[in-house]
Design a protein around this motif. Sequence first.
Motif, mmCIF file in Angstrom:
data_model
loop_
_atom_site.group_PDB
_atom_site.id
_atom_site.type_symbol
_atom_site.label_atom_id
_atom_site.label_comp_id
_atom_site.label_asym_id
_atom_site.label_seq_id
_atom_site.Cartn_x
_atom_site.Cartn_y
_atom_site.Cartn_z
ATOM 1 N N GLU A 144 24.769 30.754 31.704
ATOM 2 C CA GLU A 144 26.039 31.417 31.109
ATOM 3 C C GLU A 144 27.143 31.566 31.975
ATOM 4 O O GLU A 144 26.795 32.376 32.993
ATOM 5 N N PRO A 145 28.292 31.169 31.695
ATOM 6 C CA PRO A 145 29.241 31.304 32.586
ATOM 7 C C PRO A 145 29.891 32.725 32.365
ATOM 8 O O PRO A 145 30.168 33.147 31.184
ATOM 9 N N ILE A 146 30.079 33.357 33.263
ATOM 10 C CA ILE A 146 30.671 35.124 33.167
ATOM 11 C C ILE A 146 32.139 35.032 33.950
ATOM 12 O O ILE A 146 32.110 34.997 35.179
ATOM 13 N N MET A 147 33.110 35.010 33.288
ATOM 14 C CA MET A 147 34.374 35.327 33.871
ATOM 15 C C MET A 147 35.042 36.306 33.312
ATOM 16 O O MET A 147 35.371 36.183 32.163
ATOM 17 N N PRO A 148 35.564 37.124 34.149
ATOM 18 C CA PRO A 148 36.307 38.420 33.694
ATOM 19 C C PRO A 148 37.314 38.208 32.556
ATOM 20 O O PRO A 148 37.523 39.047 31.832
ATOM 21 N N LEU A 149 38.175 37.127 32.658
ATOM 22 C CA LEU A 149 39.276 36.811 31.946
ATOM 23 C C LEU A 149 38.936 36.983 30.292
ATOM 24 O O LEU A 149 39.486 37.179 29.680
ATOM 25 N N ASP A 150 37.746 36.303 30.155
ATOM 26 C CA ASP A 150 36.753 36.272 28.780
ATOM 27 C C ASP A 150 36.463 37.694 28.028
ATOM 28 O O ASP A 150 36.278 37.638 26.839
ATOM 29 N N PHE A 151 36.625 38.674 28.993
ATOM 30 C CA PHE A 151 36.070 40.124 28.592
ATOM 31 C C PHE A 151 37.006 40.943 28.366
ATOM 32 O O PHE A 151 38.052 41.053 28.779
ATOM 33 N N LYS A 152 36.829 42.014 27.270
ATOM 34 C CA LYS A 152 37.814 42.970 27.007
ATOM 35 C C LYS A 152 37.670 44.014 27.914
ATOM 36 O O LYS A 152 36.659 44.827 27.942
ATOM 37 N N ILE A 153 38.583 44.206 28.886
ATOM 38 C CA ILE A 153 38.538 45.110 29.909
ATOM 39 C C ILE A 153 39.939 46.060 29.838
ATOM 40 O O ILE A 153 41.045 45.414 29.874
ATOM 41 N N PRO A 154 39.620 47.039 29.868
ATOM 42 C CA PRO A 154 40.985 48.138 29.953
ATOM 43 C C PRO A 154 41.587 47.840 31.236
ATOM 44 O O PRO A 154 41.301 47.411 32.088
ATOM 45 N N GLU A 155 42.921 47.743 30.954
ATOM 46 C CA GLU A 155 43.889 47.432 32.082
ATOM 47 C C GLU A 155 43.744 48.518 33.328
ATOM 48 O O GLU A 155 43.786 47.955 34.461
ATOM 49 N N ASN A 156 43.199 49.629 33.070
ATOM 50 C CA ASN A 156 43.109 50.534 34.336
ATOM 51 C C ASN A 156 41.824 50.493 34.787
ATOM 52 O O ASN A 156 41.408 51.229 35.671
ATOM 53 N N ASP A 157 40.830 49.565 34.317
ATOM 54 C CA ASP A 157 39.560 49.431 34.652
ATOM 55 C C ASP A 157 39.019 48.011 35.181
ATOM 56 O O ASP A 157 37.938 47.713 35.339
ATOM 57 N N VAL A 158 40.242 47.262 35.683
ATOM 58 C CA VAL A 158 39.644 45.995 35.859
ATOM 59 C C VAL A 158 38.916 45.716 37.250
ATOM 60 O O VAL A 158 37.981 45.049 37.089
ATOM 61 N N HIS A 159 39.288 46.607 38.165
ATOM 62 C CA HIS A 159 38.162 46.396 39.457
ATOM 63 C C HIS A 159 36.844 46.803 39.170
ATOM 64 O O HIS A 159 36.056 45.779 39.394
ATOM 65 N N ASP A 160 36.604 47.981 38.574
ATOM 66 C CA ASP A 160 35.154 48.136 38.358
ATOM 67 C C ASP A 160 34.449 47.365 37.274
ATOM 68 O O ASP A 160 33.497 47.028 37.768
ATOM 69 N N ARG A 161 34.959 46.939 36.250
ATOM 70 C CA ARG A 161 34.279 45.981 35.419
ATOM 71 C C ARG A 161 34.174 44.785 35.988
ATOM 72 O O ARG A 161 33.298 43.845 35.542
ATOM 73 N N SER A 162 35.050 44.073 36.591
ATOM 74 C CA SER A 162 34.728 42.910 37.165
ATOM 75 C C SER A 162 33.707 42.974 38.267
ATOM 76 O O SER A 162 32.856 41.876 38.077
ATOM 77 N N LEU A 163 33.473 44.009 38.984
ATOM 78 C CA LEU A 163 32.314 44.108 39.818
ATOM 79 C C LEU A 163 31.044 44.243 39.133
ATOM 80 O O LEU A 163 30.135 43.793 39.077
ATOM 81 N N LEU A 164 31.213 44.613 37.815
ATOM 82 C CA LEU A 164 29.880 45.015 37.006
ATOM 83 C C LEU A 164 29.562 43.815 36.466
ATOM 84 O O LEU A 164 28.437 43.323 36.478
ATOM 85 N N LEU A 165 30.411 42.998 35.974
ATOM 86 C CA LEU A 165 30.330 41.501 35.584
ATOM 87 C C LEU A 165 29.548 40.546 36.772
ATOM 88 O O LEU A 165 28.469 40.005 36.400
ATOM 89 N N LEU A 166 30.000 40.750 38.163
ATOM 90 C CA LEU A 166 29.410 40.066 39.141
ATOM 91 C C LEU A 166 28.019 40.521 39.321
ATOM 92 O O LEU A 166 26.997 39.642 39.604
ATOM 93 N N HIS A 167 27.784 41.856 39.181
ATOM 94 C CA HIS A 167 26.674 42.607 39.529
ATOM 95 C C HIS A 167 25.576 42.066 38.432
ATOM 96 O O HIS A 167 24.320 41.953 38.757
ATOM 97 N N ARG A 168 26.000 41.467 37.326
ATOM 98 C CA ARG A 168 24.820 40.906 36.204
ATOM 99 C C ARG A 168 24.667 39.433 36.158
ATOM 100 O O ARG A 168 23.976 38.800 35.619
#
Length: 308
Positions: free
Chosen positions: A211-235
């Motif tokens: 399953e490809p996981i790319m941050p651009l495909d996910f609903k991420i608040p503009e002020n939370d890009v950093h943490d959510r992107s790393l959360l996706l990487l950690h998955r």
Amino acid sequence: MAQPEIPVEIRSALEDFRLLAAAAFQRQDWESAARRMNDTYGFLREEQRHYQTRFHKGWELHNGGIALIRLGQVIEGIDRILMAYVEDALSAETGSEDAIDALPAGLSLSAWGVPEEYLAAMKKVAKRRKERGNVPLDPNELLVEARAEFKLDQELRAQIGEEARQEETVEKRRIESLTEPLERCCFVGGNYYIPQNLELIKQIVTDEGFEPIMPLDFKIPENDVHDRSLLLLHRCRKAVFEVSSPAGQLMELERCRDYNIRPLLLRQTFSGQEPEVSAMISSMADVEMKAYSMPDELRRLIHDYLHG
């Protein structure tokens, strides 16, 4: 002509400029990204005068243009990306200028509707300048010359910029929707605003049963890009980064070691073009970078990585 090598004396300072600019771009802090990209561009222009030679400045101009477009400064942003295209044309081997249409600036301009005649005019003028040994240090000088041969007026530039600003209509995924085990998830990173190769990489990852996981495909608040992107990487247990046009991958690459991920780094090659920032990225990830030019090569590299 090959693009001049950055002198070793200024490489460290240039990397510092680029790291700050890339981090702001990844955070989608467009004001800071535009300013820092411009700072990096200014640094290179100043060093050109000092060393009396031209340095390639396409990365700074292209990503700076993207940031300006996101800020609503569409005409200025398009002009920056046109200057990045000029930089690519000047750095290409004489006679191989058409290869730059597959580089980030060329892909962007074509996708947004810049007339082919205008792109051809820029390549023609660049080739003529190189043949005469009259290569400008300032890409805007060549851009002005090309405009004399084909007019790209302000109204059309604004139209192109608005096209570039259009948001995706595809509904974004939610992180909570991920159900695949970590072993079957593969993070896909790269310059998310030049998505052509990333879409192909995602398809290859899917075809390989991951399953490809790319941050651009996910609903991420503009002020939370950093943490959510790393959360996706950690998955994910695997990560593929396309680094031909560095942008926001630097932050995620730095954390791969912390998450025990050995990533696959890929760069696309065209007529001997060599991204100057590649050595920096490779050293950050402590892995070898793989080059590809055709889709079949890309598929083979990803297959070997995912099943290795």
